[in-house]
Scaffold this motif. Structure first.
Motif, PDB file in Angstrom:
ATOM      1  N   SER A  76      18.275  25.318  -8.717  1.00  0.00           N
ATOM      2  CA  SER A  76      17.222  24.385  -8.322  1.00  0.00           C
ATOM      3  C   SER A  76      16.941  24.400  -6.826  1.00  0.00           C
ATOM      4  O   SER A  76      15.791  24.266  -6.412  1.00  0.00           O
ATOM      5  CB  SER A  76      17.627  22.973  -8.742  1.00  0.00           C
ATOM      6  OG  SER A  76      18.926  22.698  -8.225  1.00  0.00           O
ATOM      7  N   THR A  77      17.989  24.540  -6.011  1.00  0.00           N
ATOM      8  CA  THR A  77      17.802  24.512  -4.554  1.00  0.00           C
ATOM      9  C   THR A  77      18.738  25.534  -3.915  1.00  0.00           C
ATOM     10  O   THR A  77      19.740  25.947  -4.516  1.00  0.00           O
ATOM     11  CB  THR A  77      18.144  23.137  -3.946  1.00  0.00           C
ATOM     12  OG1 THR A  77      19.534  22.871  -4.174  1.00  0.00           O
ATOM     13  CG2 THR A  77      17.302  22.013  -4.515  1.00  0.00           C
ATOM     14  N   VAL A  78      18.420  25.892  -2.684  1.00  0.00           N
ATOM     15  CA  VAL A  78      19.277  26.818  -1.941  1.00  0.00           C
ATOM     16  C   VAL A  78      20.643  26.183  -1.707  1.00  0.00           C
ATOM     17  O   VAL A  78      21.686  26.801  -1.931  1.00  0.00           O
ATOM     18  CB  VAL A  78      18.615  27.195  -0.588  1.00  0.00           C
ATOM     19  CG1 VAL A  78      19.585  27.950   0.302  1.00  0.00           C
ATOM     20  CG2 VAL A  78      17.353  28.011  -0.840  1.00  0.00           C
ATOM     21  N   SER A  79      20.645  24.930  -1.269  1.00  0.00           N
ATOM     22  CA  SER A  79      21.931  24.309  -0.932  1.00  0.00           C
ATOM     23  C   SER A  79      22.846  24.234  -2.159  1.00  0.00           C
ATOM     24  O   SER A  79      24.040  24.540  -2.069  1.00  0.00           O
ATOM     25  CB  SER A  79      21.729  22.929  -0.310  1.00  0.00           C
ATOM     26  OG  SER A  79      20.949  22.120  -1.149  1.00  0.00           O
ATOM     27  N   ALA A  80      22.293  23.880  -3.321  1.00  0.00           N
ATOM     28  CA  ALA A  80      23.128  23.798  -4.532  1.00  0.00           C
ATOM     29  C   ALA A  80      23.637  25.182  -4.938  1.00  0.00           C
ATOM     30  O   ALA A  80      24.763  25.316  -5.432  1.00  0.00           O
ATOM     31  CB  ALA A  80      22.345  23.170  -5.674  1.00  0.00           C
ATOM     32  N   VAL A 140      23.333  33.614   7.188  1.00  0.00           N
ATOM     33  CA  VAL A 140      22.142  33.787   8.014  1.00  0.00           C
ATOM     34  C   VAL A 140      20.876  33.853   7.154  1.00  0.00           C
ATOM     35  O   VAL A 140      20.937  34.163   5.970  1.00  0.00           O
ATOM     36  CB  VAL A 140      22.217  35.104   8.837  1.00  0.00           C
ATOM     37  CG1 VAL A 140      23.019  34.907  10.105  1.00  0.00           C
ATOM     38  CG2 VAL A 140      22.769  36.243   8.011  1.00  0.00           C
ATOM     39  N   SER A 141      19.735  33.615   7.794  1.00  0.00           N
ATOM     40  CA  SER A 141      18.456  33.748   7.104  1.00  0.00           C
ATOM     41  C   SER A 141      17.845  35.112   7.382  1.00  0.00           C
ATOM     42  O   SER A 141      17.889  35.590   8.520  1.00  0.00           O
ATOM     43  CB  SER A 141      17.471  32.679   7.593  1.00  0.00           C
ATOM     44  OG  SER A 141      17.759  31.442   6.991  1.00  0.00           O
ATOM     45  N   ALA A 142      17.253  35.710   6.373  1.00  0.00           N
ATOM     46  CA  ALA A 142      16.575  37.003   6.550  1.00  0.00           C
ATOM     47  C   ALA A 142      15.385  36.839   7.491  1.00  0.00           C
ATOM     48  O   ALA A 142      15.071  37.734   8.279  1.00  0.00           O
ATOM     49  CB  ALA A 142      16.125  37.544   5.200  1.00  0.00           C
ATOM     50  N   GLN A 144      13.869  33.538   9.924  1.00  0.00           N
ATOM     51  CA  GLN A 144      14.134  32.153  10.308  1.00  0.00           C
ATOM     52  C   GLN A 144      12.939  31.250  10.019  1.00  0.00           C
ATOM     53  O   GLN A 144      11.799  31.598  10.341  1.00  0.00           O
ATOM     54  CB  GLN A 144      14.495  32.068  11.799  1.00  0.00           C
ATOM     55  CG  GLN A 144      15.946  32.407  12.097  1.00  0.00           C
ATOM     56  CD  GLN A 144      16.928  31.458  11.414  1.00  0.00           C
ATOM     57  OE1 GLN A 144      16.577  30.324  11.053  1.00  0.00           O
ATOM     58  NE2 GLN A 144      18.141  31.925  11.205  1.00  0.00           N
ATOM     59  N   SER A 145      13.240  30.082   9.474  1.00  0.00           N
ATOM     60  CA  SER A 145      12.203  29.125   9.096  1.00  0.00           C
ATOM     61  C   SER A 145      11.433  28.601  10.311  1.00  0.00           C
ATOM     62  O   SER A 145      10.205  28.513  10.296  1.00  0.00           O
ATOM     63  CB  SER A 145      12.875  27.976   8.352  1.00  0.00           C
ATOM     64  OG  SER A 145      12.015  26.908   8.178  1.00  0.00           O
ATOM     65  N   SER A 146      12.115  28.261  11.388  1.00  0.00           N
ATOM     66  CA  SER A 146      11.422  27.586  12.494  1.00  0.00           C
ATOM     67  C   SER A 146      10.763  28.577  13.443  1.00  0.00           C
ATOM     68  O   SER A 146       9.683  28.321  13.953  1.00  0.00           O
ATOM     69  CB  SER A 146      12.386  26.686  13.269  1.00  0.00           C
ATOM     70  OG  SER A 146      13.372  27.458  13.900  1.00  0.00           O
ATOM     71  N   ALA A 171      17.185  33.966   1.909  1.00  0.00           N
ATOM     72  CA  ALA A 171      15.980  34.803   2.014  1.00  0.00           C
ATOM     73  C   ALA A 171      14.715  34.039   1.620  1.00  0.00           C
ATOM     74  O   ALA A 171      13.695  34.629   1.287  1.00  0.00           O
ATOM     75  CB  ALA A 171      16.141  36.052   1.165  1.00  0.00           C
ATOM     76  N   THR A 172      14.794  32.707   1.677  1.00  0.00           N
ATOM     77  CA  THR A 172      13.661  31.865   1.261  1.00  0.00           C
ATOM     78  C   THR A 172      12.385  32.173   2.035  1.00  0.00           C
ATOM     79  O   THR A 172      11.286  32.089   1.498  1.00  0.00           O
ATOM     80  CB  THR A 172      14.034  30.378   1.450  1.00  0.00           C
ATOM     81  OG1 THR A 172      15.188  30.108   0.659  1.00  0.00           O
ATOM     82  CG2 THR A 172      12.908  29.445   1.042  1.00  0.00           C
ATOM     83  N   GLN A 173      12.532  32.510   3.326  1.00  0.00           N
ATOM     84  CA  GLN A 173      11.328  32.777   4.135  1.00  0.00           C
ATOM     85  C   GLN A 173      10.985  34.268   4.155  1.00  0.00           C
ATOM     86  O   GLN A 173      10.148  34.690   4.959  1.00  0.00           O
ATOM     87  CB  GLN A 173      11.541  32.267   5.575  1.00  0.00           C
ATOM     88  CG  GLN A 173      11.690  30.758   5.697  1.00  0.00           C
ATOM     89  CD  GLN A 173      10.377  29.995   5.484  1.00  0.00           C
ATOM     90  OE1 GLN A 173       9.321  30.580   5.244  1.00  0.00           O
ATOM     91  NE2 GLN A 173      10.451  28.670   5.557  1.00  0.00           N
ATOM     92  N   SER A 190      17.278  32.579  -2.663  1.00  0.00           N
ATOM     93  CA  SER A 190      15.903  32.325  -2.242  1.00  0.00           C
ATOM     94  C   SER A 190      15.271  31.248  -3.113  1.00  0.00           C
ATOM     95  O   SER A 190      15.276  31.342  -4.343  1.00  0.00           O
ATOM     96  CB  SER A 190      15.061  33.602  -2.345  1.00  0.00           C
ATOM     97  OG  SER A 190      13.741  33.336  -1.928  1.00  0.00           O
ATOM     98  N   HIS A 191      14.754  30.226  -2.444  1.00  0.00           N
ATOM     99  CA  HIS A 191      13.897  29.310  -3.178  1.00  0.00           C
ATOM    100  C   HIS A 191      12.550  30.021  -3.358  1.00  0.00           C
ATOM    101  O   HIS A 191      12.228  30.952  -2.618  1.00  0.00           O
ATOM    102  CB  HIS A 191      13.730  27.984  -2.427  1.00  0.00           C
ATOM    103  CG  HIS A 191      13.502  26.847  -3.368  1.00  0.00           C
ATOM    104  ND1 HIS A 191      14.133  25.635  -3.251  1.00  0.00           N
ATOM    105  CD2 HIS A 191      12.723  26.755  -4.470  1.00  0.00           C
ATOM    106  CE1 HIS A 191      13.723  24.839  -4.246  1.00  0.00           C
ATOM    107  NE2 HIS A 191      12.876  25.499  -4.992  1.00  0.00           N
ATOM    108  N   SER A 192      11.747  29.602  -4.350  1.00  0.00           N
ATOM    109  CA  SER A 192      10.542  30.383  -4.679  1.00  0.00           C
ATOM    110  C   SER A 192       9.244  29.664  -4.337  1.00  0.00           C
ATOM    111  O   SER A 192       8.171  30.178  -4.609  1.00  0.00           O
ATOM    112  CB  SER A 192      10.559  30.727  -6.171  1.00  0.00           C
ATOM    113  OG  SER A 192      10.498  29.535  -6.915  1.00  0.00           O
TER     114      SER A 192
END
Ligand SMILES: Cc1ncc(COP(=O)(O)O)c(C=O)c1O
Length: 348
Positions: A76-80, A140-142, A144-146, A171-173, A190-192
Motif C-alpha cells: 500500500s505504501t513505501v514506508s509499509a 536512497v532514492s533513485a 530525489q523528491s525535493s 524509486a517512487t520518483q 515504488s509507489h505508483s
C-alpha cells in the motif's frame, strides 16, 4: 509509439506541472476504474476480476525494472513495504541515507533506534563516498523528491557490494520515466501514484532472493498464502514462495487503475518517455537560464514564483523553499511556454 499517437490518451488540463506530487491517469486507466466502480456500486460482479489487475500490474512493474515477477510483492505504501527489511536488520546496524531523503525511506529505519539502529544522513553528493566499512544498508532514492537529483545507482551498487552493504532504493520518483534496472539491488520500492499514473494505494516492491530469505513476512494474511483462495480461515499457514509472501492484500481499485497505466507505459516505452520529459524539463530550464540536467523534475529558487504560478493557473509545488516543476508524458511545450510566460516578470 510516436508522440502523435500518445498525445490524445490523457485528459490533462494545461498547466499541470506536478507529477512529482501525483500523476494523471491515462484515459484507459480512468475508464477501467470507472467500470469497476460502477460494478461495485450495484454489486454486479464478484471481486476476483478486480484482483486480476494486481497480477497484471505486478508483472508489468517487474518488466519495467528488469525483475522476475516472482521477486515482486505488492503493498500500500513505501514506508509499509520497508517494514520487513528494517525488522531484519541486526541490532546496532548502521543505515546510510541522503539528508533530503523522503521520510518514508528514513523513518522505517529510525523507529528501530531503541535497538541501536543508527541512521546517518549525508548530502546527496557525498553518499557514494560515505559508503564505507561499518555501513550495513544504504537507503536512497533513485530520483530525489525535493530536488530531482538523479542517483548514480550503478556506483551506489558497486560501492555497497565492496563493503557487503545492502542497497535499498525508493524509486517512487523514477520508475515510469527513468530507466531502472534492479541488477545488484537488494530492494526497490515504488509507489505508483506519481510517474506510474495510478491511483494512490498500489505500491510495488522488488526483494532480491537473498533478502527474501532474511526477512520475516510480518504482514502476511490470506493474500500472502500459496493458495490465496484456499487460505481464508484457520491456522494451516502455507505462505507463497518468492516475494509474494510479503504481499499485503491489495486495495482493489488502485490496482484496477494501475494495470492499464503500467501497460501503457510499457507500450510507449520508458526511453521515449524519458526523451520527452527531459526535452520539456530542459526547455523550461533554458528559459530560466539554467544549464540542462538529466531530471524530469526542475527545482529552483525564484522568489515570487509560487504566486506567479498561482495567478497563471500553473499547478506546481514548493519543496524545501524551492519551486518544483515536473514534466511527464502528457506535459506539452504549451505547458512550458505558459510556465515561462508566468515567470518572465521575475527573471532579470
Ligand atoms: C520519494 C518518495 N517516496 C515515497 C513517497 C510516498 O510514500 P508513502 O507511500 O510511504 O506514502 C513519496 C511521496 O511524495 C516520495 O516522493
Amino acid at each position: 509509439m510516436e508522440s502523435a499517437e500518445w498525445a490524445g490518451l490523457w485528459d490533462a488540463e494545461a498547466g499541470w506541472l506536478n507529477t512529482a506530487s501525483y500523476g494523471l491517469p491515462p484515459r484507459v486507466a480512468w475508464e477501467a476504474l470507472q467500470a469497476a466502480l460502477s460494478d461495485w456500486r450495484v454489486g454486479a460482479t464478484s471481486w476476483e476480476p478486480w484482483d486480476e489487475s494486481t497480477t497484471r500490474a505486478r508483472a508489468a512493474f517487474a518488466r519495467l525494472i528488469g525483475a522476475d515477477a516472482a521477486d515482486v510483492f505488492v503493498g500500500s505504501t513505501v514506508s509499509a513495504a520497508l517494514v520487513p527489511i528494517a525488522a531484519a536488520l541486526p541490532d546496532g546496524a548502521r543505515v546510510l541515507t541522503d539528508d533530503v531523503e523522503f521520510t518514508s525511506n528514513v523513518f522505517p529505519w529510525q523507529v528501530h533506534a531503541d535497538r541501536g539502529v543508527d541512521v546517518i544522513a549525508v548530502p546527496g553528493d557525498d553518499v557514494i563516498a560515505a559508503i564505507r566499512p561499518g555501513v550495513d544498508l544504504v537507503a536512497v532514492s533513485a530520483v530525489q523528491s525535493s530536488t530531482g537529483a538523479v542517483l548514480d545507482l550503478a556506483k551506489v551498487v558497486a560501492a555497497s557490494k565492496e563493503i557487503g552493504a545492502l542497497v535499498v532504493v525508493d524509486a517512487t520518483q523514477a520508475v515510469g520515466w527513468h530507466p531502472i534496472d534492479v541488477a545488484g539491488v537488494d530492494a526497490l520500492i515504488s509507489h505508483s501514484y506519481k510517474w506510474l499514473m495510478s491511483p494512490r494505494g498500489a505500491t510495488f516492491g522488488y526483494l532480491s532472493p537473498r533478502l527474501q530469505e532474511r526477512c520475516r513476512p510480518g504482514a502476511a494474511g490470506w493474500y500472502a498464502a500459496r493458495d490465496v483462495h484456499g487460505s481464508y480461515y484457520g491456522t494451516a499457514m502455507d505462505l507463497a514462495p518468492g516475494a509474494r509472501r510479503f504481499d499485503q492484500s491489495p486495495a482493489w481499485f488502485s490496482f484496477v487503475g494501475a494495470a492499464p497505466a503500467l501497460e501503457l507505459i510499457e507500450q510507449i516505452g520508458v526511453s521515449t518517455i524519458n526523451r520527452h520529459n527531459l526535452a520539456l524539463a530542459n526547455e523550461f530550464r533554458d528559459g530560466l537560464g539554467l544549464a540542462p540536467s538529466n531530471s524530469a523534475i526542475v527545482s529552483t529558487s525564484l522568489p515570487g514564483a509560487e504566486e506567479a504560478f498561482a495567478a497563471a493557473g500553473i499547478r506546481a509545488a514548493v519543496r524545501g523553499g524551492k519551486l518544483r516543476a515536473s514534466f511527464h508524458i502528457y506535459s506539452t511545450q504549451d505547458d512550458v511556454h505558459r510556465a515561462l510566460d508566468a515567470l518572465k516578470p521575475l527573471l532579470h
